[in-house]
Design a protein around this motif. Structure first.
Motif, PDB file in Angstrom:
ATOM      1  N   GLN A   1       0.832  -1.184   0.000  1.00 43.83           N
ATOM      2  CA  GLN A   1       0.000   0.000   0.000  1.00 43.83           C
ATOM      3  C   GLN A   1       0.879   1.250   0.000  1.00 43.83           C
ATOM      4  O   GLN A   1       1.883   1.306   0.721  1.00 43.83           O
ATOM      5  N   VAL A   2       0.525   2.204  -0.827  1.00 44.90           N
ATOM      6  CA  VAL A   2       1.261   3.458  -0.913  1.00 44.90           C
ATOM      7  C   VAL A   2       0.294   4.597  -0.641  1.00 44.90           C
ATOM      8  O   VAL A   2      -0.765   4.676  -1.252  1.00 44.90           O
ATOM      9  N   MET A   3       0.660   5.451   0.262  1.00 50.17           N
ATOM     10  CA  MET A   3      -0.122   6.673   0.488  1.00 50.17           C
ATOM     11  C   MET A   3       0.594   7.833  -0.176  1.00 50.17           C
ATOM     12  O   MET A   3       1.821   7.949  -0.077  1.00 50.17           O
ATOM     13  N   VAL A   4      -0.180   8.662  -0.865  1.00 53.87           N
ATOM     14  CA  VAL A   4       0.395   9.846  -1.495  1.00 53.87           C
ATOM     15  C   VAL A   4      -0.334  11.066  -0.972  1.00 53.87           C
ATOM     16  O   VAL A   4      -1.554  11.047  -0.804  1.00 53.87           O
ATOM     17  N   VAL A   5       0.417  12.107  -0.706  1.00 54.94           N
ATOM     18  CA  VAL A   5      -0.141  13.332  -0.136  1.00 54.94           C
ATOM     19  C   VAL A   5       0.312  14.516  -0.969  1.00 54.94           C
ATOM     20  O   VAL A   5       1.521  14.713  -1.166  1.00 54.94           O
ATOM     21  N   GLU A   6      -0.654  15.305  -1.420  1.00 55.74           N
ATOM     22  CA  GLU A   6      -0.354  16.493  -2.210  1.00 55.74           C
ATOM     23  C   GLU A   6      -0.206  17.709  -1.296  1.00 55.74           C
ATOM     24  O   GLU A   6      -0.831  17.783  -0.236  1.00 55.74           O
ATOM     25  N   SER A   7       0.584  18.649  -1.753  1.00 50.35           N
ATOM     26  CA  SER A   7       0.726  19.926  -1.054  1.00 50.35           C
ATOM     27  C   SER A   7       1.116  20.993  -2.065  1.00 50.35           C
ATOM     28  O   SER A   7       1.512  20.670  -3.189  1.00 50.35           O
ATOM     29  N   GLY A   8       1.010  22.234  -1.654  1.00 53.47           N
ATOM     30  CA  GLY A   8       1.455  23.334  -2.504  1.00 53.47           C
ATOM     31  C   GLY A   8       0.361  24.108  -3.196  1.00 53.47           C
ATOM     32  O   GLY A   8       0.637  25.086  -3.894  1.00 53.47           O
ATOM     33  N   GLY A   9      -0.879  23.689  -3.026  1.00 47.14           N
ATOM     34  CA  GLY A   9      -1.967  24.418  -3.655  1.00 47.14           C
ATOM     35  C   GLY A   9      -2.186  25.759  -2.978  1.00 47.14           C
ATOM     36  O   GLY A   9      -1.599  26.068  -1.942  1.00 47.14           O
ATOM     37  N   GLY A  10      -3.042  26.567  -3.576  1.00 49.25           N
ATOM     38  CA  GLY A  10      -3.335  27.866  -2.991  1.00 49.25           C
ATOM     39  C   GLY A  10      -4.016  28.782  -3.974  1.00 49.25           C
ATOM     40  O   GLY A  10      -4.480  28.349  -5.036  1.00 49.25           O
ATOM     41  N   LEU A  11      -4.065  30.055  -3.606  1.00 50.60           N
ATOM     42  CA  LEU A  11      -4.685  31.088  -4.429  1.00 50.60           C
ATOM     43  C   LEU A  11      -3.590  31.919  -5.091  1.00 50.60           C
ATOM     44  O   LEU A  11      -2.658  32.376  -4.417  1.00 50.60           O
ATOM     45  N   VAL A  12      -3.702  32.094  -6.393  1.00 49.85           N
ATOM     46  CA  VAL A  12      -2.702  32.862  -7.128  1.00 49.85           C
ATOM     47  C   VAL A  12      -3.402  33.667  -8.214  1.00 49.85           C
ATOM     48  O   VAL A  12      -4.458  33.267  -8.702  1.00 49.85           O
ATOM     49  N   GLN A  13      -2.798  34.780  -8.574  1.00 48.91           N
ATOM     50  CA  GLN A  13      -3.366  35.576  -9.658  1.00 48.91           C
ATOM     51  C   GLN A  13      -3.000  34.987 -11.008  1.00 48.91           C
ATOM     52  O   GLN A  13      -1.984  34.285 -11.142  1.00 48.91           O
ATOM     53  N   ALA A  14      -3.795  35.298 -11.984  1.00 45.33           N
ATOM     54  CA  ALA A  14      -3.510  34.841 -13.340  1.00 45.33           C
ATOM     55  C   ALA A  14      -2.108  35.288 -13.752  1.00 45.33           C
ATOM     56  O   ALA A  14      -1.710  36.423 -13.485  1.00 45.33           O
ATOM     57  N   GLY A  15      -1.392  34.373 -14.382  1.00 51.52           N
ATOM     58  CA  GLY A  15      -0.018  34.633 -14.774  1.00 51.52           C
ATOM     59  C   GLY A  15       0.999  34.198 -13.739  1.00 51.52           C
ATOM     60  O   GLY A  15       2.201  34.169 -14.018  1.00 51.52           O
ATOM     61  N   GLY A  16       0.539  33.870 -12.559  1.00 49.24           N
ATOM     62  CA  GLY A  16       1.427  33.462 -11.485  1.00 49.24           C
ATOM     63  C   GLY A  16       1.839  32.008 -11.569  1.00 49.24           C
ATOM     64  O   GLY A  16       1.502  31.302 -12.522  1.00 49.24           O
ATOM     65  N   GLN A 118      -5.589  12.902  -1.658  1.00 50.05           N
ATOM     66  CA  GLN A 118      -6.868  13.542  -1.345  1.00 50.05           C
ATOM     67  C   GLN A 118      -7.094  14.810  -2.151  1.00 50.05           C
ATOM     68  O   GLN A 118      -8.214  15.328  -2.181  1.00 50.05           O
ATOM     69  N   GLY A 119      -6.055  15.317  -2.757  1.00 48.51           N
ATOM     70  CA  GLY A 119      -6.188  16.504  -3.588  1.00 48.51           C
ATOM     71  C   GLY A 119      -5.783  17.780  -2.883  1.00 48.51           C
ATOM     72  O   GLY A 119      -5.831  17.878  -1.654  1.00 48.51           O
ATOM     73  N   THR A 120      -5.384  18.762  -3.682  1.00 51.16           N
ATOM     74  CA  THR A 120      -5.050  20.082  -3.173  1.00 51.16           C
ATOM     75  C   THR A 120      -5.694  21.121  -4.096  1.00 51.16           C
ATOM     76  O   THR A 120      -5.652  20.979  -5.319  1.00 51.16           O
ATOM     77  N   GLN A 121      -6.281  22.135  -3.493  1.00 50.45           N
ATOM     78  CA  GLN A 121      -7.027  23.125  -4.263  1.00 50.45           C
ATOM     79  C   GLN A 121      -6.084  24.156  -4.871  1.00 50.45           C
ATOM     80  O   GLN A 121      -5.220  24.707  -4.180  1.00 50.45           O
ATOM     81  N   VAL A 122      -6.270  24.407  -6.143  1.00 55.17           N
ATOM     82  CA  VAL A 122      -5.568  25.487  -6.843  1.00 55.17           C
ATOM     83  C   VAL A 122      -6.636  26.448  -7.368  1.00 55.17           C
ATOM     84  O   VAL A 122      -7.533  26.035  -8.102  1.00 55.17           O
ATOM     85  N   THR A 123      -6.528  27.700  -6.980  1.00 52.60           N
ATOM     86  CA  THR A 123      -7.474  28.720  -7.423  1.00 52.60           C
ATOM     87  C   THR A 123      -6.713  29.850  -8.090  1.00 52.60           C
ATOM     88  O   THR A 123      -5.796  30.421  -7.488  1.00 52.60           O
TER      89      THR A 123
END
Length: 126
Positions: A1-16, A118-123
């Motif tokens: 069994q392998v668990m994977v965890v995402e990180s680094g998502g967040g809110l950024v302006q267009a072009g960022g 589980q996913g990370t939100q990118v906005t």
């Protein structure tokens, strides 16, 4: 069994830029790694993938030239560097690992991957 965890998502302006990380619970040197995303009201779609060796990479057309997938097997981590972000890149980004991706065409399909985060939100704001 392998668990994977995402990180680094967040809110950024267009072009960022953002860099997503996907860290596995154990060595994933034999696993292909992929990134998928799901926007509100849409089905999950393939974004990018990298072979176990790192020698082959795959991208959906809409991110080519803007996103770069890479991996560090010593760190059990895959990365998705996202530059030139657009509002249409807004989604939950999921990392996946798969061990039996023998054909190039396999990398594009969710069903070929065995383990998911589980996913990370990118906005991306306009």
């Amino acid at each position: 069994q392998v668990m994977v965890v995402e990180s680094g998502g967040g809110l950024v302006q267009a072009g960022g830029s953002l860099r997503l990380s996907c860290t596995a619970s154990r060595t994933v040197g034999m696993y292909a790694m992929g990134w998928f995303r799901q926007a509100v009201g849409k089905e999950r779609e393939f974004v990018a993938a990298i072979s176990s060796s790192g020698h082959s990479t795959f991208y959906v057309d809409s991110v080519k030239g803007r996103f770069t997938i890479s991996r560090s097997n010593t760190k059990n981590t895959a990365y998705l560097q996202m530059n030139g972000l657009k509002p249409e890149d807004t989604a939950v980004y999921y990392c996946a690992a798969g061990r039996r991706l023998y054909r190039s065409s396999s990398y594009y399909f969710e069903s070929e991957y065995d383990y998911w985060g589980q996913g990370t939100q990118v906005t991306v704001s306009s």
